[in-house]
Design a protein around this motif. Structure first.
Motif, PDB file in Angstrom:
ATOM      1  N   PHE A  42       0.840  -1.213   0.000  1.00 19.66           N
ATOM      2  CA  PHE A  42       0.000   0.000   0.000  1.00 19.66           C
ATOM      3  C   PHE A  42       0.868   1.253   0.000  1.00 19.66           C
ATOM      4  CE2 PHE A  42      -2.221   3.443   2.220  1.00 19.66           C
ATOM      5  CZ  PHE A  42      -3.090   3.755   1.183  1.00 19.66           C
ATOM      6  N   TYR A  51      -1.986   6.689  -8.939  1.00 22.84           N
ATOM      7  CA  TYR A  51      -2.691   6.858  -7.667  1.00 22.84           C
ATOM      8  C   TYR A  51      -2.548   8.319  -7.224  1.00 22.84           C
ATOM      9  CZ  TYR A  51      -4.718   5.475  -3.197  1.00 22.84           C
ATOM     10  OH  TYR A  51      -5.558   5.352  -2.104  1.00 22.84           O
ATOM     11  N   LEU A  53      -4.422  10.148  -5.450  1.00 24.19           N
ATOM     12  CA  LEU A  53      -5.026  10.559  -4.170  1.00 24.19           C
ATOM     13  C   LEU A  53      -3.997  11.147  -3.186  1.00 24.19           C
ATOM     14  CD1 LEU A  53      -6.720   7.899  -5.242  1.00 24.19           C
ATOM     15  CD2 LEU A  53      -7.907   8.189  -3.087  1.00 24.19           C
ATOM     16  N   SER A 156      -8.669   9.557   2.451  1.00 24.90           N
ATOM     17  CA  SER A 156      -9.869   8.972   1.850  1.00 24.90           C
ATOM     18  C   SER A 156     -10.213   7.619   2.476  1.00 24.90           C
ATOM     19  CB  SER A 156      -9.664   8.808   0.328  1.00 24.90           C
ATOM     20  OG  SER A 156     -10.794   8.235  -0.264  1.00 24.90           O
ATOM     21  N   THR A 207      -0.949  -2.642  -7.440  1.00 18.62           N
ATOM     22  CA  THR A 207      -2.250  -2.848  -6.794  1.00 18.62           C
ATOM     23  C   THR A 207      -2.694  -4.306  -6.959  1.00 18.62           C
ATOM     24  OG1 THR A 207      -2.757  -0.568  -7.380  1.00 18.62           O
ATOM     25  CG2 THR A 207      -4.573  -1.884  -6.534  1.00 18.62           C
ATOM     26  N   SER A 276     -14.049   1.268  -2.495  1.00 17.94           N
ATOM     27  CA  SER A 276     -13.473   2.595  -2.318  1.00 17.94           C
ATOM     28  C   SER A 276     -14.494   3.599  -2.873  1.00 17.94           C
ATOM     29  CB  SER A 276     -12.143   2.644  -3.075  1.00 17.94           C
ATOM     30  OG  SER A 276     -11.302   3.586  -2.511  1.00 17.94           O
TER      31      SER A 276
HETATM   32  C1  AVI Z   1      -6.541   3.082   2.229  1.00 18.61           C
HETATM   33  N1  AVI Z   1      -7.496   3.406   1.171  1.00 18.61           N
HETATM   34  C2  AVI Z   1      -7.957   4.775   1.296  1.00 18.61           C
HETATM   35  C3  AVI Z   1      -7.031   3.071  -0.192  1.00 18.61           C
HETATM   36  C4  AVI Z   1      -8.105   3.458  -1.233  1.00 18.61           C
HETATM   37  O1  AVI Z   1      -7.777   4.232  -2.128  1.00 18.61           O
HETATM   38  O2  AVI Z   1      -9.241   3.021  -1.106  1.00 18.61           O
HETATM   39  C5  AVI Z   1      -6.723   1.595  -0.295  1.00 18.61           C
HETATM   40  C6  AVI Z   1      -6.313   1.162  -1.679  1.00 18.61           C
HETATM   41  N2  AVI Z   1      -6.731   0.085  -2.287  1.00 18.61           N
HETATM   42  C7  AVI Z   1      -6.180  -0.005  -3.469  1.00 18.61           C
HETATM   43  N3  AVI Z   1      -5.427   1.031  -3.672  1.00 18.61           N
HETATM   44  C8  AVI Z   1      -5.475   1.791  -2.543  1.00 18.61           C
END
Ligand code: AVI
Length: 313
Positions: A42, A51, A53, A156, A207, A276
């Motif tokens: 992760f 990613y 985020l 998130s 992932t 998610s």
């Molecule tokens: C921890 N969480 C906020 C991640 C998400 O984006 O839902 C977990 C994750 N699963 C796959 N990529 C990241």
């Protein structure tokens, strides 16, 4: 692995896996993705180009934590829910310069390491770690009582809960923090489906490895013989539920045992491993309002990919 070298299994893990694999819609709760290897993977996900985020949230924190600190006022205690390695916390601590930081995490090991590192970096900061599951009611340390309080819930993480659980958690946070407290929370937005699916199915396959590691973990810890190479990672957008779902899909008919229980899966059948959820601006406000929080301010990036929301109880 024979019984002598196998790590002793967590009975909650065993129950969730056995019940989840036997259910009509097979699913294992996402919390079991995070063993040591899963947590490392992760961590690697957060640095992936797809990613967005973590990158976007970090920039929002760098740009707006000063404003958060001004709104909340001086002397506030910062209480972080699910603090982990407290990476993003440093941005908030530098901007708000709080006298007191209360990291809450289920992993005592993480808490102790993070608290030691932070104590060295922020010598004037009092740190009072609380080892607890933040989904349960939490007793905050007495030092928090006469202070302003700022809850911090970035990343998130709220998106990994279905709406009813998210409301329960936000309401519990309000009860723990008290009337007049603030909450700074990171919420991922609904956006282009390609952008979303790429964020959860990256080109380098990190992932996929994160998701497939769950099967390795089951084999390692639960005396199972799941043929991991017969599965592939799937990330799918569920529009009615407004969420990305991770699944593990069997690519051929298979049979396996877990802790003495027999299972069969047909080609194309899946095990659902994570949700998610993504929120539009109104959805996020509604979620907060339903939990007793009022919106104070919201910051987003120029592409409106992610929101940092400050709410007041
Ligand atoms: C921890 N969480 C906020 C991640 C998400 O984006 O839902 C977990 C994750 N699963 C796959 N990529 C990241």
């Amino acid at each position: 692995m024979d019984a002598e070298t196998r790590p002793s299994a967590d009975p909650l893990f065993r129950n969730d896996v056995l019940a989840g694999l036997a259910a009509p819609v097979r699913a294992v709760p996402a919390r079991w993705l995070y063993d040591r290897r899963g947590s490392e993977l992760f961590e690697a996900i957060t640095g992936l180009p797809e990613y967005y985020l973590t990158r976007v949230e970090t920039t929002l924190l760098e740009d707006h934590c000063g404003a958060v600190a001004r709104i909340v006022g001086p002397g506030a205690a910062v209480i972080e829910f699910g603090s982990g390695a407290s990476i993003k916390t440093r941005i908030l601590l530098r901007a708000a310069e709080p006298p007191l930081y209360v990291p809450i995490d289920i992993s005592g090991e993480f808490l102790r390491d993070a608290a030691t590192a932070l104590a060295n970096e922020f010598p004037g900061l009092a740190i009072r770690p609380v080892e607890a599951d933040f989904m349960q009611p939490i007793a905050l340390p007495p030092e928090v009582r006469d202070r302003r309080r700022l809850g911090f819930f970035p990343g998130s993480t709220i998106g990994n809960m279905v709406a009813s659980t998210a409301v329960d958690l936000l309401r519990a946070m309000k009860n723990s923090l008290g009337v007049g407290a603030h909450l700074l929370i990171g919420v991922d937005r609904i956006k282009d489906v390609d952008v979303l699916t790429r964020a959860y199915d990256d080109a380098a396959g990190v992932t996929a490895a994160f998701n497939l590691n769950l099967l390795d973990r089951i084999n390692r810890e639960l005396d199972a013989d799941i043929p991991v190479d017969a599965f592939r990672h799937r990330a799918v957008w569920n529009d009615p539920m407004s969420r990305i779902e991770m699944h593990l899909e069997a690519m051929r008919d298979i049979a396996f045992t877990v802790d003495g229980a027999d299972f069969e899966m047909k080609a194309g059948e899946t095990i659902h491993t994570e949700n998610s959820h993504k929120y539009g601006p109104r959805d996020a406000r509604l979620l907060l309002r339903a939990s007793g929080w009022g919106l104070v301010k919201e910051w987003t990036d120029p592409k409106d990919r992610y929101a940092l929301i400050l709410a007041e109880a």
